[in-house]
Each structure stands twice: as C-alpha cells, then as structure tokens.
Design a protein around this motif. Sequence first.
Motif, PDB file in Angstrom:
ATOM      1  N   TYR A   1      37.481  45.756  40.678  1.00  0.00           N
ATOM      2  CA  TYR A   1      38.440  46.166  39.646  1.00  0.00           C
ATOM      3  C   TYR A   1      38.629  47.681  39.616  1.00  0.00           C
ATOM      4  O   TYR A   1      39.293  48.207  38.724  1.00  0.00           O
ATOM      5  CB  TYR A   1      37.968  45.698  38.264  1.00  0.00           C
ATOM      6  CG  TYR A   1      37.992  44.198  38.065  1.00  0.00           C
ATOM      7  CD1 TYR A   1      38.498  43.333  39.035  1.00  0.00           C
ATOM      8  CD2 TYR A   1      37.497  43.632  36.885  1.00  0.00           C
ATOM      9  CE1 TYR A   1      38.516  41.961  38.841  1.00  0.00           C
ATOM     10  CE2 TYR A   1      37.515  42.261  36.677  1.00  0.00           C
ATOM     11  CZ  TYR A   1      38.014  41.433  37.657  1.00  0.00           C
ATOM     12  OH  TYR A   1      38.021  40.070  37.455  1.00  0.00           O
ATOM     13  N   TYR A   2      38.034  48.373  40.591  1.00  0.00           N
ATOM     14  CA  TYR A   2      38.191  49.825  40.665  1.00  0.00           C
ATOM     15  C   TYR A   2      39.493  50.180  41.378  1.00  0.00           C
ATOM     16  O   TYR A   2      40.321  50.908  40.850  1.00  0.00           O
ATOM     17  CB  TYR A   2      36.995  50.443  41.386  1.00  0.00           C
ATOM     18  CG  TYR A   2      37.101  51.934  41.596  1.00  0.00           C
ATOM     19  CD1 TYR A   2      36.918  52.810  40.524  1.00  0.00           C
ATOM     20  CD2 TYR A   2      37.375  52.471  42.855  1.00  0.00           C
ATOM     21  CE1 TYR A   2      37.016  54.185  40.708  1.00  0.00           C
ATOM     22  CE2 TYR A   2      37.471  53.835  43.040  1.00  0.00           C
ATOM     23  CZ  TYR A   2      37.290  54.688  41.966  1.00  0.00           C
ATOM     24  OH  TYR A   2      37.395  56.056  42.142  1.00  0.00           O
ATOM     25  N   ARG A   3      39.679  49.631  42.563  1.00  0.00           N
ATOM     26  CA  ARG A   3      40.909  49.891  43.303  1.00  0.00           C
ATOM     27  C   ARG A   3      42.003  48.887  42.975  1.00  0.00           C
ATOM     28  O   ARG A   3      43.181  49.195  43.109  1.00  0.00           O
ATOM     29  CB  ARG A   3      40.630  49.895  44.807  1.00  0.00           C
ATOM     30  CG  ARG A   3      39.788  51.085  45.242  1.00  0.00           C
ATOM     31  CD  ARG A   3      39.734  51.198  46.738  1.00  0.00           C
ATOM     32  NE  ARG A   3      38.993  52.381  47.154  1.00  0.00           N
ATOM     33  CZ  ARG A   3      38.758  52.711  48.418  1.00  0.00           C
ATOM     34  NH1 ARG A   3      39.237  51.941  49.389  1.00  0.00           N
ATOM     35  NH2 ARG A   3      38.070  53.781  48.716  1.00  0.00           N
ATOM     36  N   ASP A   4      41.611  47.674  42.590  1.00  0.00           N
ATOM     37  CA  ASP A   4      42.595  46.652  42.216  1.00  0.00           C
ATOM     38  C   ASP A   4      43.662  46.468  43.298  1.00  0.00           C
ATOM     39  O   ASP A   4      44.860  46.383  43.007  1.00  0.00           O
ATOM     40  CB  ASP A   4      43.270  47.006  40.882  1.00  0.00           C
ATOM     41  CG  ASP A   4      42.523  46.424  39.684  1.00  0.00           C
ATOM     42  OD1 ASP A   4      41.851  45.382  39.838  1.00  0.00           O
ATOM     43  OD2 ASP A   4      42.610  47.012  38.597  1.00  0.00           O
ATOM     44  N   LEU A   5      43.238  46.376  44.545  1.00  0.00           N
ATOM     45  CA  LEU A   5      44.193  46.222  45.640  1.00  0.00           C
ATOM     46  C   LEU A   5      44.747  44.802  45.722  1.00  0.00           C
ATOM     47  O   LEU A   5      45.760  44.572  46.391  1.00  0.00           O
ATOM     48  CB  LEU A   5      43.543  46.601  46.972  1.00  0.00           C
ATOM     49  CG  LEU A   5      43.108  48.062  47.108  1.00  0.00           C
ATOM     50  CD1 LEU A   5      42.592  48.333  48.513  1.00  0.00           C
ATOM     51  CD2 LEU A   5      44.255  49.019  46.774  1.00  0.00           C
ATOM     52  N   SER A   6      44.097  43.867  45.054  1.00  0.00           N
ATOM     53  CA  SER A   6      44.590  42.489  44.950  1.00  0.00           C
ATOM     54  C   SER A   6      44.581  42.090  43.486  1.00  0.00           C
ATOM     55  O   SER A   6      43.740  42.555  42.715  1.00  0.00           O
ATOM     56  CB  SER A   6      43.693  41.530  45.748  1.00  0.00           C
ATOM     57  OG  SER A   6      43.611  41.899  47.104  1.00  0.00           O
ATOM     58  N   PRO A   7      45.517  41.220  43.067  1.00  0.00           N
ATOM     59  CA  PRO A   7      45.539  40.783  41.666  1.00  0.00           C
ATOM     60  C   PRO A   7      44.203  40.154  41.264  1.00  0.00           C
ATOM     61  O   PRO A   7      43.605  39.387  42.034  1.00  0.00           O
ATOM     62  CB  PRO A   7      46.670  39.741  41.654  1.00  0.00           C
ATOM     63  CG  PRO A   7      47.548  40.114  42.799  1.00  0.00           C
ATOM     64  CD  PRO A   7      46.634  40.635  43.854  1.00  0.00           C
ATOM     65  N   ARG A   8      43.764  40.476  40.069  1.00  0.00           N
ATOM     66  CA  ARG A   8      42.446  40.015  39.644  1.00  0.00           C
ATOM     67  C   ARG A   8      42.339  38.505  39.580  1.00  0.00           C
ATOM     68  O   ARG A   8      41.281  37.936  39.882  1.00  0.00           O
ATOM     69  CB  ARG A   8      42.099  40.639  38.280  1.00  0.00           C
ATOM     70  CG  ARG A   8      41.937  42.143  38.350  1.00  0.00           C
ATOM     71  CD  ARG A   8      41.506  42.752  37.026  1.00  0.00           C
ATOM     72  NE  ARG A   8      41.368  44.203  37.147  1.00  0.00           N
ATOM     73  CZ  ARG A   8      40.916  45.000  36.191  1.00  0.00           C
ATOM     74  NH1 ARG A   8      40.571  44.477  35.008  1.00  0.00           N
ATOM     75  NH2 ARG A   8      40.814  46.297  36.399  1.00  0.00           N
TER      76      ARG A   8
END
Length: 253
Positions: A97-104
């Motif tokens: 959840y730091y970079r959030d490169l993909s939907p959570r």
Amino acid sequence: MIWDTHAHLDDPRYREDFEQILANIKMAQISRVTNVGYDLPSSENSVELAHRYEFIYAAVGVHPHDVEGVSAKTWERLLQLAQDDKVIGWGEIGLDYYRDLSPRSIQKDIFIQQIELANQAGLPIIIHNRDAHEDLLKTIKEHPPQHGGVFHCYSGSWEMAKIVLNLGFYISFAGPLTFKNSRYAVEVAAKVPRDRFFVETDSPYLTPEPYRGKRNEPAYVREVVAKIAEIRKLDFEEVARQSFENASKLFKV
C-alpha cells in the motif's frame, strides 16, 4: 554457513558482471541463495538459475505490484514450476500500500489465491508487506497458509512481530536493519526468538551499510548477520548458523 534467503539474481543489473557476483558469493562464504520470483518470467528465471547452480534455490509467485493481468494460465504454469525439486517457496506475494501500483482490491484477491495455490503445492509463502499491516494480518488469519511462511524484509513493530510469531511465521531481516534510523527492526532483532529469524539481502535493492548507495548483492548479507550479532551480543558464526538452520527448517532443505 550463511543463507541469503531472498535475492533477485536474474535482475538486469547483474547482466554485465554476473560471474563476478557469483565469485563474490563464494569469497563471502555464502552457502545458499534463494532467488525469488515476482512474476511469471522471473519465476521461470529463478528455476532456471537454480538448475544451473547447485547453491541457488528458487521461489515462484507474483508480487503485489504485478498482479494485474494474471490469468488461469499464469497459475497453471506456476503450479508446474512449483513441482520442481529446487522450488522451495511461493513468493514473493502479499500487499503493498506504499506504492499502490495495483488496485488494493486486486492485490487482496490475488494474495488469497496465491495462499491457496501455495497450500496446493505444499510450499511455505514468502510475504511482501509494505504499509498494509492490518489487511495483511487479517488475510492470513482468514486464509492460513498450511506450510508456514516468512515475512521478508520485516519492517513492522515488535507488537506486530509478536502477532506474526504467534501465527507461526518467521521474520527475515535485510539491509535496512543496518541503517542508523532503523529503530523498529533493531528492537525486533533483539527480541525475536533465536529459532524464528532469517537473513537476506533482497538484492539488488536495500543495500546495507557500509555499502549503501551501491547495488546490493548476496555477499553483503554478511553485514546483516554482523548487525544481528552486535544487537544480540553473539558471535557472528552463531548468528549465521542459527539463521541457516531456521531457513532449512521452513524450506525443508
């Protein structure tokens, strides 16, 4: 006997001097390296490396950054790879959840699917967790891995570590343990039971002191061992041996 339990030797940054990296591993007396996949191609590369070099073992899986676009064919191929004798873990998997490169929501769904796949394959899981402590703990409580696992490059507090340990997981320390501002990791390294910790580099990332700023490599795992020995007031050899034995127990090597 030192085991770098988490590295990415197939990274392009090693392409030009790979043989020198291998020589450095030998000179540093690193006995084993686990090359960890983060998507399908890197998982295939890990297995290939493990067959080229006796001291390398492989893990297969999909990192939370790379979960979009996976399909049934991805899982089918990873399950095939997981049957290989030199594949010892499923990972790295988890939540970021730091970079959030993909939907959570997709990260969570794929994490659950991969826990189930690891259970099917009979492998422990290698967990990536960044700024997702609550959701990650909730997931592994509701979908427990049947063959255990390790929190790689542990970054949480001692309070969280106690929960992780009570759930049966191991904790792995990497280069950040050597950083001057590493308060949480130092506390955990001082308190973690002697039979529940690993050492790693996460090469080519997270280079430890005194090499910080350079590309990381498995030989530098000695700095992590040395830092744990300093924190726990133990001999270097004792920390190296204990972490090696702990990894051997989880990964059944």
